[in-house]
Design a protein around this motif. Structure first.
Motif, PDB file in Angstrom:
ATOM      1  N   PHE A 122       0.864  -1.171   0.000  1.00  0.00           N
ATOM      2  CA  PHE A 122       0.000   0.000   0.000  1.00  0.00           C
ATOM      3  C   PHE A 122       0.908   1.230   0.000  1.00  0.00           C
ATOM      4  O   PHE A 122       2.065   1.153   0.397  1.00  0.00           O
ATOM      5  N   THR A 123       0.358   2.358  -0.445  1.00  0.00           N
ATOM      6  CA  THR A 123       1.123   3.596  -0.380  1.00  0.00           C
ATOM      7  C   THR A 123       0.270   4.703   0.225  1.00  0.00           C
ATOM      8  O   THR A 123      -0.962   4.652   0.191  1.00  0.00           O
ATOM      9  N   LEU A 124       0.969   5.700   0.768  1.00  0.00           N
ATOM     10  CA  LEU A 124       0.316   6.900   1.294  1.00  0.00           C
ATOM     11  C   LEU A 124       1.047   8.116   0.738  1.00  0.00           C
ATOM     12  O   LEU A 124       2.274   8.229   0.885  1.00  0.00           O
ATOM     13  N   LYS A 149       2.847  -6.959  -4.601  1.00  0.00           N
ATOM     14  CA  LYS A 149       1.518  -6.788  -5.179  1.00  0.00           C
ATOM     15  C   LYS A 149       0.844  -5.594  -4.504  1.00  0.00           C
ATOM     16  O   LYS A 149       0.443  -5.657  -3.343  1.00  0.00           O
ATOM     17  N   ASN A 150       0.731  -4.497  -5.241  1.00  0.00           N
ATOM     18  CA  ASN A 150       0.130  -3.285  -4.705  1.00  0.00           C
ATOM     19  C   ASN A 150      -1.400  -3.409  -4.703  1.00  0.00           C
ATOM     20  O   ASN A 150      -2.007  -3.745  -5.710  1.00  0.00           O
ATOM     21  N   LEU A 151      -1.992  -3.131  -3.544  1.00  0.00           N
ATOM     22  CA  LEU A 151      -3.442  -3.280  -3.401  1.00  0.00           C
ATOM     23  C   LEU A 151      -4.192  -1.954  -3.371  1.00  0.00           C
ATOM     24  O   LEU A 151      -5.350  -1.901  -3.782  1.00  0.00           O
ATOM     25  N   ASN A 152      -3.560  -0.892  -2.877  1.00  0.00           N
ATOM     26  CA  ASN A 152      -4.260   0.387  -2.833  1.00  0.00           C
ATOM     27  C   ASN A 152      -3.269   1.515  -2.550  1.00  0.00           C
ATOM     28  O   ASN A 152      -2.175   1.282  -2.026  1.00  0.00           O
ATOM     29  N   ASN A 153      -3.706   2.749  -2.900  1.00  0.00           N
ATOM     30  CA  ASN A 153      -2.846   3.919  -2.777  1.00  0.00           C
ATOM     31  C   ASN A 153      -3.674   5.073  -2.230  1.00  0.00           C
ATOM     32  O   ASN A 153      -4.610   5.538  -2.888  1.00  0.00           O
ATOM     33  N   PHE A 154      -3.331   5.508  -1.024  1.00  0.00           N
ATOM     34  CA  PHE A 154      -4.134   6.499  -0.318  1.00  0.00           C
ATOM     35  C   PHE A 154      -3.520   7.892  -0.469  1.00  0.00           C
ATOM     36  O   PHE A 154      -2.309   8.055  -0.407  1.00  0.00           O
ATOM     37  N   ILE A 169     -11.752   6.157   7.157  1.00  0.00           N
ATOM     38  CA  ILE A 169     -12.200   5.660   5.851  1.00  0.00           C
ATOM     39  C   ILE A 169     -11.155   4.727   5.242  1.00  0.00           C
ATOM     40  O   ILE A 169     -11.477   3.633   4.745  1.00  0.00           O
ATOM     41  N   ASN A 170      -9.889   5.128   5.307  1.00  0.00           N
ATOM     42  CA  ASN A 170      -8.858   4.342   4.634  1.00  0.00           C
ATOM     43  C   ASN A 170      -8.393   3.135   5.442  1.00  0.00           C
ATOM     44  O   ASN A 170      -7.894   2.166   4.868  1.00  0.00           O
ATOM     45  N   THR A 171      -8.617   3.162   6.744  1.00  0.00           N
ATOM     46  CA  THR A 171      -8.422   1.947   7.544  1.00  0.00           C
ATOM     47  C   THR A 171      -9.396   0.872   7.079  1.00  0.00           C
ATOM     48  O   THR A 171      -9.023  -0.298   6.890  1.00  0.00           O
ATOM     49  N   LEU A 172     -10.649   1.261   6.895  1.00  0.00           N
ATOM     50  CA  LEU A 172     -11.659   0.303   6.440  1.00  0.00           C
ATOM     51  C   LEU A 172     -11.352  -0.196   5.031  1.00  0.00           C
ATOM     52  O   LEU A 172     -11.565  -1.377   4.720  1.00  0.00           O
ATOM     53  N   LYS A 173     -10.847   0.685   4.179  1.00  0.00           N
ATOM     54  CA  LYS A 173     -10.451   0.263   2.832  1.00  0.00           C
ATOM     55  C   LYS A 173      -9.309  -0.746   2.906  1.00  0.00           C
ATOM     56  O   LYS A 173      -9.307  -1.752   2.187  1.00  0.00           O
ATOM     57  N   PHE A 174      -8.328  -0.471   3.764  1.00  0.00           N
ATOM     58  CA  PHE A 174      -7.208  -1.399   3.935  1.00  0.00           C
ATOM     59  C   PHE A 174      -7.703  -2.779   4.350  1.00  0.00           C
ATOM     60  O   PHE A 174      -7.318  -3.803   3.763  1.00  0.00           O
ATOM     61  N   LEU A 175      -8.544  -2.823   5.371  1.00  0.00           N
ATOM     62  CA  LEU A 175      -9.040  -4.105   5.870  1.00  0.00           C
ATOM     63  C   LEU A 175      -9.856  -4.842   4.809  1.00  0.00           C
ATOM     64  O   LEU A 175      -9.763  -6.064   4.679  1.00  0.00           O
TER      65      LEU A 175
END
Length: 248
Positions: A122-124, A149-154, A169-175
């Motif tokens: 993941f990235t921030l 394997k990149n899953l999301n980018n905040f 919001i992004n904690t829930l997206k991560f989970l």
């Protein structure tokens, strides 16, 4: 689900870094919501990290001589222990921060080896008002190049986002991303694995070109277990289960 270790790299030299603050709040929130995760956070301001000197030793011999002169060896060891990697950078001049670029320069050999296979990423990106798209793409692409394997980018944008709302919001997206992820591969990683493996296995030990290539990389891709892997997913699972036991 067994415990999963998150390692976060914060590319900032600012002792009062908002990037570090937001990343730490997010990690605390992740662990509060799911005890199967634990984390370590490493901010570049806390370490002595020297520039890459372009000696190519990592490509030819498989190690960085600068690791003996600064703290980067500590970072390198912690990266390998992670199940999940967060790369975080503020926007500086519509690009990643200088120290984040140095971090990537010091890990560049991994882009030739895909030796972070079996890890999820993941990235921030944080910014006052703009430049986040370019930085987000840089962070994402570098993770992929390392075999992650990149899953999301905040993206946190100061003029638009509340920190607490952003974190929640992004904690829930991560989970959610973690719950619905299956495997360590995607189309990009499969292509990268096939391309790198085919490039090196076609060069024979007695080839006229053997002295002109990066020796360590050639030996790495010509290991029996690597050549036997039919896909990046298989490669990643073997890496995940055996780690450094498989490396030259």
């Amino acid at each position: 689900m067994h415990e999963k270790k998150i390692v976060a790299i914060i590319g900032s030299k600012n002792k009062n870094s908002i990037t570090k603050f937001i990343m730490n709040r997010m990690l605390e929130n992740i662990v509060a919501k799911n005890k199967d995760y634990f984390y370590d956070l490493f901010c570049m301001s806390d370490f002595n990290i020297e520039y890459c000197i372009g000696c190519n030793t990592c490509f030819k011999q498989g190690f960085c001589p600068m690791d003996q002169k600064d703290d980067f060896g500590i970072i390198r060891r912690e990266l390998k222990k992670a199940d999940i990697l967060f790369f975080a950078s503020p926007v500086y001049g519509h690009n990643i921060s200088g120290i984040m670029k140095t971090f990537f320069d010091r890990t560049a050999v991994s882009c030739h080896l895909l030796d972070f296979a079996g890890k999820l990423g993941f990235t921030l990106t944080t910014t006052c008002c703009n430049g986040q798209e370019k930085v987000k793409l840089y962070l994402k692409d570098f993770q992929s190049s390392m075999g992650i394997k990149n899953l999301n980018n905040f993206e946190y944008i100061k003029i638009a986002d509340s920190i607490e709302e952003f974190v929640e919001i992004n904690t829930l997206k991560f989970l959610s991303d973690m719950e619905f992820n299956f495997g360590y591969s995607n189309r990009y990683l499969e292509h990268a694995f096939t391309s790198m493996k085919n490039l090196y296995i076609q060069i024979k030990a007695d080839s006229l070109y053997i002295d002109e290539i990066n020796t360590y990389e050639w030996k790495y891709w010509n290991q029996k277990w690597v050549k036997e892997c039919k896909s990046f997913q298989e490669f990643a699972v073997k890496f995940k289960n055996n780690g450094d036991k498989l490396i030259l």
